[in-house]
Design an enzyme around this catalytic site. Structure first.
Site, PDB file in Angstrom:
ATOM      1  N   LYS A 164     -34.579   2.038  32.731  1.00 36.29           N
ATOM      2  CA  LYS A 164     -34.502   0.986  33.515  1.00 36.29           C
ATOM      3  C   LYS A 164     -33.400   1.225  34.722  1.00 36.29           C
ATOM      4  O   LYS A 164     -31.983   0.603  33.841  1.00 36.29           O
ATOM      5  CB  LYS A 164     -34.875  -0.443  33.171  1.00 36.29           C
ATOM      6  CG  LYS A 164     -35.205  -1.354  34.513  1.00 36.29           C
ATOM      7  CD  LYS A 164     -33.939  -1.891  35.018  1.00 36.29           C
ATOM      8  CE  LYS A 164     -33.901  -2.611  36.114  1.00 36.29           C
ATOM      9  NZ  LYS A 164     -32.337  -2.515  36.434  1.00 36.29           N
ATOM     10  N   CYS A 188     -16.543   1.143  28.668  1.00 39.97           N
ATOM     11  CA  CYS A 188     -16.683   0.655  28.048  1.00 39.97           C
ATOM     12  C   CYS A 188     -15.800   0.231  26.572  1.00 39.97           C
ATOM     13  O   CYS A 188     -15.374  -0.501  26.258  1.00 39.97           O
ATOM     14  CB  CYS A 188     -18.108   0.257  26.773  1.00 39.97           C
ATOM     15  SG  CYS A 188     -18.812   2.185  26.447  1.00 39.97           S
ATOM     16  N   GLU A 239     -12.831  -9.672  29.057  1.00 38.15           N
ATOM     17  CA  GLU A 239     -12.598  -8.057  29.580  1.00 38.15           C
ATOM     18  C   GLU A 239     -12.630  -7.459  31.170  1.00 38.15           C
ATOM     19  O   GLU A 239     -13.547  -7.814  31.526  1.00 38.15           O
ATOM     20  CB  GLU A 239     -14.379  -7.645  29.043  1.00 38.15           C
ATOM     21  CG  GLU A 239     -14.309  -5.865  29.015  1.00 38.15           C
ATOM     22  CD  GLU A 239     -15.809  -5.366  28.831  1.00 38.15           C
ATOM     23  OE1 GLU A 239     -16.903  -6.293  29.652  1.00 38.15           O
ATOM     24  OE2 GLU A 239     -15.788  -4.510  28.472  1.00 38.15           O
TER      25      GLU A 239
HETATM   26  P1  NDP Z   1     -26.033  -6.700  33.275  1.00 36.88           P
HETATM   27  O1  NDP Z   1     -25.087  -6.292  31.451  1.00 36.88           O
HETATM   28  O2  NDP Z   1     -25.680  -7.494  32.845  1.00 36.88           O
HETATM   29  O3  NDP Z   1     -26.829  -5.663  32.776  1.00 36.88           O
HETATM   30  C1  NDP Z   1     -28.073  -5.698  33.433  1.00 36.88           C
HETATM   31  C2  NDP Z   1     -29.433  -5.149  34.025  1.00 36.88           C
HETATM   32  O4  NDP Z   1     -29.339  -5.160  32.157  1.00 36.88           O
HETATM   33  C3  NDP Z   1     -30.082  -4.850  35.132  1.00 36.88           C
HETATM   34  O5  NDP Z   1     -30.623  -3.239  34.333  1.00 36.88           O
HETATM   35  C4  NDP Z   1     -30.877  -6.094  34.123  1.00 36.88           C
HETATM   36  O6  NDP Z   1     -32.165  -5.546  35.023  1.00 36.88           O
HETATM   37  C5  NDP Z   1     -30.997  -5.745  32.239  1.00 36.88           C
HETATM   38  N1  NDP Z   1     -31.343  -7.187  32.708  1.00 36.88           N
HETATM   39  C6  NDP Z   1     -30.559  -8.631  32.877  1.00 36.88           C
HETATM   40  N2  NDP Z   1     -31.260  -9.322  32.706  1.00 36.88           N
HETATM   41  C7  NDP Z   1     -32.328  -9.211  31.358  1.00 36.88           C
HETATM   42  C8  NDP Z   1     -33.041  -9.764  30.761  1.00 36.88           C
HETATM   43  N3  NDP Z   1     -33.227 -10.691  29.860  1.00 36.88           N
HETATM   44  N4  NDP Z   1     -33.613  -8.484  29.733  1.00 36.88           N
HETATM   45  C9  NDP Z   1     -33.336  -7.331  29.666  1.00 36.88           C
HETATM   46  N5  NDP Z   1     -32.901  -6.834  30.600  1.00 36.88           N
HETATM   47  C10 NDP Z   1     -31.903  -7.479  31.274  1.00 36.88           C
HETATM   48  O7  NDP Z   1     -24.459  -5.921  34.247  1.00 36.88           O
HETATM   49  P2  NDP Z   1     -24.131  -6.818  35.019  1.00 36.88           P
HETATM   50  O8  NDP Z   1     -23.830  -5.558  36.408  1.00 36.88           O
HETATM   51  O9  NDP Z   1     -24.905  -7.781  35.863  1.00 36.88           O
HETATM   52  O10 NDP Z   1     -22.396  -6.160  34.390  1.00 36.88           O
HETATM   53  C11 NDP Z   1     -21.896  -7.585  33.890  1.00 36.88           C
HETATM   54  C12 NDP Z   1     -21.125  -7.475  32.841  1.00 36.88           C
HETATM   55  O11 NDP Z   1     -21.039  -6.287  31.912  1.00 36.88           O
HETATM   56  C13 NDP Z   1     -19.705  -6.440  33.766  1.00 36.88           C
HETATM   57  O12 NDP Z   1     -18.745  -6.987  34.231  1.00 36.88           O
HETATM   58  C14 NDP Z   1     -18.285  -5.862  32.702  1.00 36.88           C
HETATM   59  O13 NDP Z   1     -17.848  -6.527  32.026  1.00 36.88           O
HETATM   60  C15 NDP Z   1     -19.965  -5.129  31.670  1.00 36.88           C
HETATM   61  N6  NDP Z   1     -20.728  -3.733  31.508  1.00 36.88           N
HETATM   62  C16 NDP Z   1     -20.539  -3.814  30.259  1.00 36.88           C
HETATM   63  C17 NDP Z   1     -21.038  -2.178  30.609  1.00 36.88           C
HETATM   64  C18 NDP Z   1     -20.453  -1.325  29.610  1.00 36.88           C
HETATM   65  O14 NDP Z   1     -20.874  -0.097  29.278  1.00 36.88           O
HETATM   66  N7  NDP Z   1     -20.625  -1.875  27.979  1.00 36.88           N
HETATM   67  C19 NDP Z   1     -21.218  -1.266  31.260  1.00 36.88           C
HETATM   68  C20 NDP Z   1     -21.462  -2.513  33.001  1.00 36.88           C
HETATM   69  C21 NDP Z   1     -21.118  -3.498  32.493  1.00 36.88           C
HETATM   70  P3  NDP Z   1     -32.862  -6.657  36.190  1.00 36.88           P
HETATM   71  O15 NDP Z   1     -32.466  -6.840  37.354  1.00 36.88           O
HETATM   72  O16 NDP Z   1     -34.365  -5.618  35.819  1.00 36.88           O
HETATM   73  O17 NDP Z   1     -32.941  -7.823  35.166  1.00 36.88           O
END
Ligand code: NDP
Length: 468
Positions: free
Chosen positions: A169, A276, A374
């Site tokens: 996904k 990250c 972050e």
């Molecule tokens: P998120 O970390 O919140 O992830 C979003 C993803 O998670 C979507 O695919 C969503 O799918 C899924 N998701 C949401 N809720 C659930 C759940 N309850 N169970 C399983 N899957 C779920 O991404 P964001 O884009 O909102 O980023 C937020 C912050 O994360 C950024 O500001 C950054 O700081 C950090 N980040 C870190 C990264 C890394 O490499 N570690 C990469 C990107 C962001 P669906 O829409 O179907 O719910």
């Protein structure tokens, strides 16, 4: 058949799909199919049906198919890199789009070349015990928007190698990149071994609670990682959670500031800070503080940022408005607290795209939100320290621990300091480099589970002991 940008796009887009815009220009890239939970369930069912025959292939067959998949990616580098650049925003050159596509091929080959055979644990005449690594079944993968292709491959390659099938996904921000990657993989792999279902809102939660998903791999925020832990509890799913961090870099007094400036810069600003394990808090000894700041400003001013498809650029826009707002808000708060903006800090008003200028902030307090939160973008706070103890305390003072780095002319000293830092990886005189044979994972709220190498293969398998 040769894959071109146009053919690739026509394979993965749909007229009634969700508009996906280029974050550098606002132009439409394509319309991505956003699917329902029912479509996701059907993909899981197909993956489940395909898994036994995939697992029944010999290990050599799976290795050979992973290598052929790498060849297919290599052959499609230019269209894949162009799409990645348009959708994610990252430039073609530098450690960006072409680099990311190349890393996908490298990871597939390295995973094919890594073995996790069963072994005899005890054979002493009385006891004979062996351990074997069986497939888990269907692995679910939820990926982020910063390195959408590479992180998907980090999830897909070991899963396939160990005889699992996969349902991915992708992030709602970068679905086309992952659909394109899967399309290229699909030219080589059997049907339904890799399935990608794009969408938004409820797919992630469904995947993490689905009874037929044996394991979930997630890279993203700590908050969503915590939600996944909860929603996977009912099915006791195995999890690998890579939840990002707020990596510290500690620069000791004996460095040559000019000599380390480029590596420090790229440790922080790779993928325009949206990584990250990027360096997100820099701690510099007072003796070299002014010099390190000055050298970093030099690098920042000569490192071009702009539209990814222009071959000269090596820094790009933020991928999305939400992330732009986070970075802009944190820098504004730092400014109003009295910190010094050495360069950047003022985005061009009314310019197209989510460009935030490369920003270096000095004379900033360790408790400032730009340090403690972050930023995930091109703004680096630089904090002064007097003693190593003080630097280590500040580095360890927050609740995440993915990576960290120590910079020194003396390797022994650097290693001693590194051992005191609470992080899954501590680099010395570099920051953020990952390797397909070196395990990678975090501590504290940066998550758990290791990726890459033999440990990464073990993480997508079910160890079985045969005793007797
Ligand atoms: P998120 O970390 O919140 O992830 C979003 C993803 O998670 C979507 O695919 C969503 O799918 C899924 N998701 C949401 N809720 C659930 C759940 N309850 N169970 C399983 N899957 C779920 O991404 P964001 O884009 O909102 O980023 C937020 C912050 O994360 C950024 O500001 C950054 O700081 C950090 N980040 C870190 C990264 C890394 O490499 N570690 C990469 C990107 C962001 P669906 O829409 O179907 O719910």
């Amino acid at each position: 058949m040769t894959i071109t940008y146009a053919t690739l796009l026509s394979e993965i887009t749909t007229p009634d799909g969700r508009d996906i815009f280029d974050p550098a220009t606002g132009e439409l890239v394509g319309k991505a199919p956003f699917r329902s939970v029912e479509v996701l369930d059907a993909a899981v069912a197909r993956a489940k049906a395909a898994q036994p025959s995939w697992a029944a292939r010999t290990d050599e067959e799976r290795q050979s198919l992973l290598v052929r998949a790498a060849d297919a990616i290599d052959a499609a580098t230019e269209p894949l890199a162009e799409l990645l650049s348009r959708e994610q925003g990252k430039p073609l050159n530098g450690p960006n789009a072409r680099f990311e596509v190349g890393a996908c091929a490298n990871w597939l080959r390295a995973t094919a070349a890594t073995d996790l055979p069963g072994r005899t644990l005890i054979d002493d005449g009385e006891t004979h015990a062996e351990i074997h690594y069986r497939p888990l079944g269907v692995v679910g993968a939820i990926g982020p928007w910063n390195w959408p292709m590479m992180i998907s491959i980090w999830q897909i390659a070991p899963s396939l190698r160990m005889g699992n099938t996969v349902v991915v996904k992708p992030s709602e921000y970068t679905p086309l990149s992952v659909l394109a990657l899967a399309h290229v993989l699909g030219t080589v792999l059997p049907d339904d071994v890799v399935n990608v279902v794009a969408g938004e809102g409820d797919l992630g939660a469904r995947l993490s609670s689905h009874p037929d998903i044996a394991k979930l791999m997630f890279t993203g925020s700590t908050r969503t990682g915590q939600a996944i832990i909860k929603s996977s509890a009912e099915t006791v799913k195995r999890l690998t959670l890579e939840l990002g961090g707020n990596d510290a870099g500690i620069v000791l007094a004996d460095v040559d500031p000019k000599a380390i400036a480029q590596d420090l810069f790229w440790g922080a600003f790779i993928n325009t800070g949206q990584t990250c394990a990027a360096l997100k808090r820099l701690y510099v000894h007072a003796d070299v503080y002014e010099d390190v700041c000055r050298e970093l400003v030099e690098v920042a001013k000569t490192t071009p940022m702009g539209r990814g498809l222009d071959e000269d650029n090596v820094l790009g826009p933020l991928q999305n408005k939400a992330q732009f707002d986070i970075v802009a808000g944190l820098v504004a708060e730092a400014k109003s607290s009295g910190a010094t903006i050495l360069t950047g800090g003022t985005p061009e008003a009314d310019a197209p795209g989510y460009f935030y200028p490369t920003t270096l902030v000095s004379d900033i307090d360790n408790s400032n939100p730009l340090v403690t939160q972050e930023q995930f973008g091109p703004a680096l706070p630089i904090v002064r320290f007097e003693t190593v103890d003080e630097a280590v305390d500040m580095a360890n003072g927050i609740d995440v621990g993915l990576g960290a780095s120590v910079w020194s002319a003396d390797l022994d000293t650097a290693r001693t300091v590194a051992a005191r830092i609470q992080a899954g990886t501590v680099w010395i005189n570099s920051h953020g480099g990952v390797h397909p044979m070196i395990p990678f994972g975090g501590v504290k709220k940066s998550g758990y589970g290791l990726e890459f190498g033999i440990e990464g293969l073990a993480a997508v398998s079910a160890p079985q002991v045969i005793n007797g």
